[in-house]
Write an enzyme that holds these catalytic residues in place. Structure first.
Site, short mmCIF file in Angstrom:
data_model
loop_
_atom_site.label_atom_id
_atom_site.label_comp_id
_atom_site.label_asym_id
_atom_site.label_seq_id
_atom_site.Cartn_x
_atom_site.Cartn_y
_atom_site.Cartn_z
N ASP A 31 -7.69 17.43 -25.89
CA ASP A 31 -7.13 18.22 -24.77
C ASP A 31 -7.55 19.68 -24.90
OD1 ASP A 31 -5.97 15.92 -24.01
OD2 ASP A 31 -3.88 16.56 -24.30
N ASP A 35 -9.55 21.83 -22.18
CA ASP A 35 -8.99 23.05 -21.60
C ASP A 35 -9.95 24.23 -21.75
OD1 ASP A 35 -6.78 21.63 -20.94
OD2 ASP A 35 -5.51 22.40 -22.57
N SER A 80 -4.95 -5.11 8.31
CA SER A 80 -3.97 -5.49 7.30
C SER A 80 -4.21 -6.95 6.92
CB SER A 80 -2.56 -5.25 7.80
OG SER A 80 -2.37 -5.97 8.97
N LEU A 81 -3.34 -7.48 6.08
CA LEU A 81 -3.54 -8.86 5.62
C LEU A 81 -2.36 -9.72 6.06
CD1 LEU A 81 -4.58 -8.22 1.89
CD2 LEU A 81 -6.06 -9.07 3.71
N GLU A 109 -7.34 -10.40 -6.52
CA GLU A 109 -7.09 -9.02 -6.99
C GLU A 109 -5.58 -8.82 -6.95
OE1 GLU A 109 -9.19 -6.42 -4.28
OE2 GLU A 109 -10.94 -7.70 -4.44
N LYS A 111 -2.31 -7.12 -5.75
CA LYS A 111 -1.97 -6.34 -4.56
C LYS A 111 -1.16 -5.13 -5.05
CE LYS A 111 -0.38 -6.83 0.15
NZ LYS A 111 0.54 -5.70 0.30
N ASP A 113 1.01 -1.92 -5.01
CA ASP A 113 2.06 -1.52 -4.06
C ASP A 113 2.06 0.00 -3.89
OD1 ASP A 113 4.00 -2.01 -2.28
OD2 ASP A 113 5.58 -2.43 -3.74
N GLU A 166 -6.11 1.87 -2.94
CA GLU A 166 -4.67 2.06 -2.86
C GLU A 166 -4.25 3.22 -3.75
OE1 GLU A 166 -3.44 -0.14 -0.79
OE2 GLU A 166 -1.26 -0.18 -1.11
N TYR A 218 -10.83 -0.89 -3.99
CA TYR A 218 -11.09 -2.33 -3.92
C TYR A 218 -12.06 -2.77 -2.83
CZ TYR A 218 -6.89 -1.59 -1.03
OH TYR A 218 -5.98 -1.10 -0.15
N LYS A 305 2.55 -13.18 -1.72
CA LYS A 305 3.60 -12.24 -2.11
C LYS A 305 4.48 -12.81 -3.22
CE LYS A 305 3.50 -8.59 0.65
NZ LYS A 305 4.69 -8.18 1.24
N CYS A 398 43.29 5.93 -9.96
CA CYS A 398 42.01 6.63 -10.06
C CYS A 398 41.56 6.74 -11.52
CB CYS A 398 42.12 8.03 -9.44
SG CYS A 398 40.64 9.02 -9.71
N CYS A 401 41.90 10.84 -12.29
CA CYS A 401 43.17 11.59 -12.25
C CYS A 401 44.40 10.70 -12.25
CB CYS A 401 43.19 12.51 -11.02
SG CYS A 401 43.40 11.62 -9.48
N CYS A 416 40.55 7.48 -3.82
CA CYS A 416 41.56 8.21 -4.60
C CYS A 416 42.38 9.01 -3.60
CB CYS A 416 40.89 9.14 -5.61
SG CYS A 416 42.09 10.18 -6.45
N CYS A 421 41.55 15.67 -6.61
CA CYS A 421 41.05 14.87 -7.74
C CYS A 421 39.84 15.55 -8.36
CB CYS A 421 40.67 13.47 -7.27
SG CYS A 421 39.80 12.54 -8.54
S1 IVH Z 1 -7.85 -5.54 0.93
C1 IVH Z 1 -8.53 -6.31 5.46
N1 IVH Z 1 -7.10 -5.42 -1.57
O1 IVH Z 1 -2.39 -4.34 1.13
C2 IVH Z 1 -7.49 -5.76 4.59
N2 IVH Z 1 -5.62 -4.58 0.09
O2 IVH Z 1 -1.57 -5.90 3.68
C3 IVH Z 1 -8.13 -5.07 3.44
N3 IVH Z 1 -3.56 -3.64 -0.81
O3 IVH Z 1 -3.45 -2.28 3.75
C4 IVH Z 1 -7.18 -4.86 2.35
N4 IVH Z 1 -4.01 -3.98 -2.94
O4 IVH Z 1 -2.82 -1.18 1.53
C5 IVH Z 1 -6.76 -5.16 -0.30
N5 IVH Z 1 -6.59 -5.35 -3.83
C6 IVH Z 1 -6.27 -5.09 -2.56
C7 IVH Z 1 -5.04 -4.47 -2.21
C8 IVH Z 1 -4.77 -4.24 -0.86
C9 IVH Z 1 -3.13 -3.49 -2.08
C10 IVH Z 1 -2.80 -3.20 0.39
C11 IVH Z 1 -3.58 -2.35 1.35
C12 IVH Z 1 -3.61 -3.10 2.64
C13 IVH Z 1 -2.46 -4.04 2.49
C14 IVH Z 1 -2.74 -5.30 3.29
#
Ligand code: IVH
Length: 458
Positions: A31, A35, A80-81, A109, A111, A113, A166, A218, A305, A398, A401, A416, A421
């Site tokens: 470190d 620095d 989205s998925l 992969e 997912k 969060d 992400e 990703y 999920k 309580c 008190c 209470c 109190c």
């Molecule tokens: S691929 C066509 N890969 O999940 C969609 N998404 O519900 C491309 N997420 O909006 C997304 N890990 O925010 C992909 N390994 C991963 C992910 C991922 C998290 C999130 C991402 C996306 C949401 C889809």
């Protein structure tokens, strides 16, 4: 060596140290040395601003304060998925693909969060970061994303490319942030995802820099231009210097896919960040158009999920907490146990009705989880492990008190009845001084407690 050359050398040293530490998790310099190089670069850049480059690591520190975020139109929409929640739904997903084509394999992969982000690089230099927004138009969060230490400001190849990933908040950063907020009496973030999203929308990038967000990449936009499959895309992203989540797998059959998901469901409990499932993508890009898309999501991918984590532990006792409105809440005192990434020793029992409805008794083995992945809650009792525990009785006085408690008709909470109190007052004074109210910096929780103690002595 010229000044300009020395500056380029310092940048190369710092970039490598940064990547070794934050992306590869294998630090190569101390470190102190880091620095020192950084200080030298900062000093040279202030003396010779004409030599300062856009991708300089000194631009990560933050400090830019915006009035608002500019809008960014995504050239390729951020889709989205679709989700599946069981093995049978997963098998149906696979059968739908099998009806359209053969010769496909899958990549799994984790997912992550957090929140999705799209990153633009021109000739290898980081130019812009945009949030997903509504999928077509997002917000320009470049100065905030620049503070994320694993983000490469310059790639290993001078290519123009857009990638997606992400942004997430690791458990360590999340716990630190909420502890700070607790001591300031500020509202807590419900979970790391909300904390990450709230942080990325800060107008002051030095606040973002202090919160230690991280990033996994990703996807490559228009990936076919660079590689021909998802597994190659992940390898290429790594080669360019991006942080790619290591827990991805190339699986060839639906049974191998099911096994991989089971194994990831075990793995996630050991990770230092939240994952809420497994993303499953067909590996071969040439099949994507054939398998097709719905208006919102690709048909060649889905998200499996996970169920929220539930853990067994012993209910050692029930104590009572008084809030600033005088509500007395029963609290479960638990044998400490790890739930969704942090140790839980206490959990809310809400009120008398909740305990009676679930027939929760002191000495029971109970199942706890984190409601909304943060507030620990007792879900149920493992009645098969019960031996002789007696039913719960609500207290009538309580806990602070000793004044009588009152339950109003039609309400579940006990209050209470003492307007003065001290248990109630201390909390209202803490609230009064807190940032969300009067924001009296020097009147924190500890000082209020001391004041109250002195008041007791008089
Ligand atoms: S691929 C066509 N890969 O999940 C969609 N998404 O519900 C491309 N997420 O909006 C997304 N890990 O925010 C992909 N390994 C991963 C992910 C991922 C998290 C999130 C991402 C996306 C949401 C889809």
């Amino acid at each position: 060596m010229t000044i300009k050359e020395r500056m380029a050398e310092l940048i190369a040293i710092i970039e490598k140290a940064n990547e070794d530490y934050h992306t590869k998790d294998t630090p190569t310099i101390s470190d102190a040395a880091y620095d020192q190089f950084m200080a030298e670069l900062v000093s040279l850049e202030s003396k010779y601003p004409e030599y300062k480059v856009e991708f300089s690591p000194t631009s990560r520190i933050g400090g830019i304060v915006l009035e608002g975020f500019n809008k960014v139109t995504h050239q390729v929409p951020m889709m989205s998925l679709a989700n599946v929640f069981s093995e049978s739904e997963l098998r149906s997903f696979d059968e739908r693909i099998a009806k359209i084509t053969d010769g496909y394999t899958y990549v799994t992969e984790l997912k992550i969060d957090g929140l999705a982000v799209s990153l633009l690089y021109e000739e290898g230099v980081f130019i812009r970061a945009a949030t997903r927004g509504n999928g077509s138009v997002g917000e320009d969060v470049t100065s905030n994303v620049k503070t994320i230490k694993s983000l490469p400001l310059r790639l290993h190849e001078p290519i123009t490319i857009e990638v997606r990933g992400e942004i997430y908040m690791p458990h360590k950063s999340f716990n630190q942030l909420n502890e700070e907020r607790l001591s300031q009496n500020e509202p807590l973030f419900a979970n790391p995802r909300n904390a990450a999203a709230g942080t990325i929308r800060q107008l002051d990038s030095s606040i973002v820099a202090s919160r230690n967000l991280d990033l996994f990449i990703y996807t490559i936009v228009n990936a076919k231009k660079y590689v021909s499959s998802q597994i190659e895309a992940l390898q290429y992203l790594k080669k360019l210097g991006f942080k790619v989540n290591p827990h991805h797998h190339h699986v060839k059959t639906i049974d191998a896919l099911v096994d991989q998901i089971k194994s990831d469901d075990e793995l996630r409990h050991t990770l230092s960040y939240d994952t809420d499932g497994v993303v499953i993508k067909v590996n071969e890009f040439h099949l994507y158009d054939k398998i097709g898309y719905t208006a919102k999501s690709p048909k060649w991918a889905t998200a499996y999920k996970f169920q929220a984590e539930q853990v067994e532990t012993l209910l050692k006792g029930i104590t009572f907490q008084i809030g600033r409105t005088g509500v007395v809440t029963p609290v479960a005192e638990l044998e400490p146990v790890l739930v969704s990434g942090s140790t839980v020793a206490r959990a809310t029992l809400h009120n008398e009705d909740y305990i009676k409805m679930k027939d929760i008794r002191i000495g029971d083995t109970v199942i706890v989880h984190k409601a909304g992945e943060i507030i620990p809650e007792v879900l149920s009792v493992v009645t098969s492990k019960r031996n002789g525990q007696v039913p719960f009785e609500m207290i009538h006085a309580c806990p602070v008190c000793a004044s009588p408690l009152k339950r109003h008709p039609g309400e579940a909470d006990h209050y209470c009845t003492n307007p003065d109190c001290p248990g109630k007052n201390i909390n209202s004074l803490i609230h009064f001084a807190s940032r969300v109210a009067m924001d009296i910096d020097t009147l924190g929780e500890r000082v209020v407690e001391i004041l109250q103690y002195l008041w007791y002595l008089n």
